[in-house]
Design an enzyme around this catalytic site. Structure first.
Site, mmCIF file in Angstrom:
data_model
loop_
_atom_site.group_PDB
_atom_site.id
_atom_site.type_symbol
_atom_site.label_atom_id
_atom_site.label_comp_id
_atom_site.label_asym_id
_atom_site.label_seq_id
_atom_site.Cartn_x
_atom_site.Cartn_y
_atom_site.Cartn_z
ATOM 1 N N LYS A 228 -3.781 1.884 16.637
ATOM 2 C CA LYS A 228 -4.759 1.716 15.535
ATOM 3 C C LYS A 228 -4.320 0.560 14.652
ATOM 4 C CE LYS A 228 -4.379 4.314 11.695
ATOM 5 N NZ LYS A 228 -4.324 3.568 10.432
ATOM 6 N N CYS B 89 -5.349 5.507 -2.576
ATOM 7 C CA CYS B 89 -5.744 6.490 -1.572
ATOM 8 C C CYS B 89 -4.799 7.679 -1.755
ATOM 9 C CB CYS B 89 -5.647 5.906 -0.169
ATOM 10 S SG CYS B 89 -3.981 5.832 0.426
ATOM 11 N N ARG C 58 -9.473 9.480 11.984
ATOM 12 C CA ARG C 58 -9.306 8.064 11.661
ATOM 13 C C ARG C 58 -8.278 7.417 12.580
ATOM 14 N NH1 ARG C 58 -8.594 6.527 5.554
ATOM 15 N NH2 ARG C 58 -8.454 4.583 6.690
HETATM 16 C C1 EPZ Z 1 0.322 -0.350 6.890
HETATM 17 O O1 EPZ Z 1 -0.247 -0.089 5.614
HETATM 18 C C2 EPZ Z 1 -0.217 0.725 7.817
HETATM 19 N N1 EPZ Z 1 -1.679 0.630 7.902
HETATM 20 C C3 EPZ Z 1 0.191 2.103 7.298
HETATM 21 O O2 EPZ Z 1 -0.261 3.068 8.249
HETATM 22 C C4 EPZ Z 1 1.715 2.165 7.237
HETATM 23 O O3 EPZ Z 1 2.109 3.402 6.700
HETATM 24 C C5 EPZ Z 1 2.229 1.028 6.340
HETATM 25 O O4 EPZ Z 1 1.755 -0.238 6.851
HETATM 26 C C6 EPZ Z 1 3.756 0.984 6.292
HETATM 27 O O5 EPZ Z 1 4.265 0.846 7.570
HETATM 28 C C7 EPZ Z 1 -2.221 -0.296 8.736
HETATM 29 O O6 EPZ Z 1 -1.524 -1.054 9.387
HETATM 30 C C8 EPZ Z 1 -3.719 -0.334 8.801
HETATM 31 P P1 EPZ Z 1 2.336 -1.952 3.190
HETATM 32 P P2 EPZ Z 1 -0.117 -1.202 4.442
HETATM 33 O O7 EPZ Z 1 1.537 -3.097 2.665
HETATM 34 O O8 EPZ Z 1 -0.253 -2.546 5.028
HETATM 35 C C9 EPZ Z 1 3.242 -1.448 -1.462
HETATM 36 C C10 EPZ Z 1 -1.214 5.064 8.957
HETATM 37 O O9 EPZ Z 1 -0.963 6.255 8.729
HETATM 38 N N2 EPZ Z 1 2.499 -2.709 -1.616
HETATM 39 O O10 EPZ Z 1 3.519 -2.240 4.052
HETATM 40 O O11 EPZ Z 1 -1.034 -0.806 3.349
HETATM 41 C C11 EPZ Z 1 2.327 -0.311 -1.047
HETATM 42 O O12 EPZ Z 1 1.758 0.296 -2.191
HETATM 43 C C12 EPZ Z 1 -1.198 4.067 7.822
HETATM 44 O O13 EPZ Z 1 -1.484 4.587 10.090
HETATM 45 C C13 EPZ Z 1 2.418 -3.290 -2.891
HETATM 46 O O14 EPZ Z 1 2.942 -2.752 -3.870
HETATM 47 O O15 EPZ Z 1 1.390 -0.954 3.989
HETATM 48 C C14 EPZ Z 1 3.266 0.620 -0.325
HETATM 49 O O16 EPZ Z 1 3.908 1.458 -1.274
HETATM 50 C C15 EPZ Z 1 -0.857 4.715 6.496
HETATM 51 N N3 EPZ Z 1 1.730 -4.457 -3.038
HETATM 52 C C16 EPZ Z 1 4.290 -0.308 0.319
HETATM 53 O O17 EPZ Z 1 4.163 -1.564 -0.367
HETATM 54 C C17 EPZ Z 1 1.135 -5.092 -1.974
HETATM 55 O O18 EPZ Z 1 0.536 -6.167 -2.173
HETATM 56 C C18 EPZ Z 1 4.052 -0.536 1.793
HETATM 57 O O19 EPZ Z 1 2.752 -1.039 1.938
HETATM 58 C C19 EPZ Z 1 1.226 -4.489 -0.692
HETATM 59 C C20 EPZ Z 1 1.917 -3.309 -0.538
#
Ligand code: EPZ
Length: 419
Positions: free
Chosen positions: A22, A116, A397
């Site tokens: 996904k 979320c 999802r």
């Molecule tokens: C991706 O989400 C995945 N989703 C998530 O999978 C996964 O848990 C996550 O990466 C971590 O591996 C997809 O790939 C579609 P991040 P993403 O940006 O990109 C903070 C699942 O269950 N952050 O690495 O949103 C954020 O709040 C889903 O399949 C900022 O603060 O993850 C989080 O605490 C859930 N500012 C942390 O970093 C930003 O600009 C990690 O987020 C970006 C992120």
């Protein structure tokens, strides 16, 4: 809304084929907007989030169609730069359209994803990086409005190895003018898949899979067909199912080379894992399970997307263990539901302390997010009696036909309508 009914105590045995990733498919589908000609992507899983992404691509003016696990996308020359709130709020990954739209159109208007269930999940690092590349970004009435002439290559150091942020900036850089370097970049396999797809289309990306990615902008990309990598989190979830039910499962098309830490942690929990080929895993469970300490980390550390599943394993393992969730600030909601089934879990901030119990007892529980739903299904497979899992739209999802795959290997599980 649908719910799942599971009768516990059935041993799983047989073969499960792992679907496409996904989190690999979503960015690659949106990246196809960088290429005007038709692109064919194979191994695309049939998931709610994929349907949402295809609807989004059509809203942007792309032609998108699917037949079985193949999706064709033709972005063409008349893209529309707007992603409406009603769609973005159902899938945060929609924000990954910023990079492609800015690259192709010099404009993108995307609803702020909002928080979320698992956390606030801001996109500040995405936006700061795009501004460094020359984009002007206004946030007004819940929308991100980004504009630019041609994006310019930049040296960007991320505060945190954000997966989405790395993907967005990678897609913004491939058609930018000049060189871009992304330092402290995320190293997830799905990012490597995205970079491999883009390089096949003529991009010049190197260092993907390390914390330092270099991109030399090109003037345009050409179409190339691509097959998405298998889903390492789906594979890890079914390994847990086999271990919990003391079953004997063969998982075909597993991305073994990208599962090192998942396999290592599950092995230390006592899971009997045998690698029977470059993409095949067998779990023939006979050993007892033991609680361990687990901390979620960016790749190649233990993935946060496997945290809920490991918690279920530890609920019925011997001893006690600590789970630290360092990536998201609210990703323990499954713990409250597992406690309804008799689990012994103490939560304190980013730590969950799990004491193994002899058994879980079935009860109605509520899914709250994607991986929490999976952990409740796992618990239902072994809980005494019947477990009813409500709001399983969360599960749909990210898991392709989960109750079908589990029934085929012996689980007593069915989907019904909630009254
Ligand atoms: C991706 O989400 C995945 N989703 C998530 O999978 C996964 O848990 C996550 O990466 C971590 O591996 C997809 O790939 C579609 P991040 P993403 O940006 O990109 C903070 C699942 O269950 N952050 O690495 O949103 C954020 O709040 C889903 O399949 C900022 O603060 O993850 C989080 O605490 C859930 N500012 C942390 O970093 C930003 O600009 C990690 O987020 C970006 C992120």
């Amino acid at each position: 809304m649908d719910k799942l009914l599971i009768k516990g105590g059935y041993r799983l045995s047989g073969e499960i084929r792992i679907s496409g990733s996904k989190n690999g498919a979503l960015p690659i589908l949106l990246a196809s907007m960088l290429i005007p000609e038709e692109v064919t992507l194979s191994g695309i899983p049939d998931l709610k989030d994929i349907q949402t992404t295809l609807r989004l691509l059509e809203l942007f003016g792309c032609e998108a169609s699917r037949s079985k696990d193949r999706v064709t996308v033709k972005a063409g020359e008349s893209l529309v730069p707007e992603a409406p709130y009603d769609l973005v709020r159902t899938m945060r990954a929609s924000v990954l359209c910023l990079g492609p739209l800015l690259s192709r159109l010099g404009e993108a208007k995307v609803a702020m994803p909002g928080g979320c269930a698992i956390g606030n999940r801001p996109v500040d690092m995405h936006l700061r990086g795009l501004e460094k590349m020359g984009a002007n970004i206004d946030l007004e009435s819940g929308y991100i409005h980004a504009r630019c002439n041609r994006l310019q290559g930049a040296h960007i150091t991320l505060d945190f190895p954000t997966v989405g942020g790395t993907e967005n900036l990678l897609m913004a850089a491939v058609l930018a003018q000049g060189e871009t370097t992304l330092e402290n970049a995320a190293r997830e396999p799905e990012i490597q898949d995205l970079a491999n797809f883009l390089n096949q289309c003529g991009a010049k990306i190197s260092g993907h899979g390390t914390g330092s990615i270099k991109i030399t902008g090109v003037d345009n990309l050409g179409a190339s067909d691509y097959t998405i990598m298998p889903d390492r989190i789906e594979a890890g979830t079914y390994i847990a199912a086999a271990a919990l039910t003391k079953g004997d499962l063969v998982l075909k098309r597993s991305p073994v080379p990208y599962m090192e830490n998942i396999l290592e942690k599950l092995h230390s929990l006592g899971v009997d894992i045998e690698i029977t080929g470059n993409d095949q895993i067998r779990v023939k469970q006979s050993s007892p399970l033991y609680c361990i300490d687990v901390t979620t980390q960016p790749y190649p550390g233990f993935p946060t997307d496997m945290q809920a599943q490991v918690m279920t394993l530890m609920c019925v393992a011997s001893g006690s263990g600590m789970i630290q969730e360092t990536i998201f600030e609210n990703r323990f909601m499954h713990a409250h539901e597992l406690m309804r089934l008799g689990a012994n879990i103490t939560l304190s901030g980013e730590t969950a302390f799990v004491r193994g119990v002899d058994k879980l007892v079935g009860a109605p529980v509520m899914a709250s997010d994607l991986r929490a739903s999976a952990s409740l299904v796992l618990a239902g497979l072994i809980a005494e009696g019947e477990t009813e899992i409500r709001r399983i739209y969360h599960l749909d999802r990210g898991y392709e036909r989960m109750e079908e795959k589990l029934s085929q290997v012996g689980a007593n599980i069915s989907r019904t309508q909630e009254e």
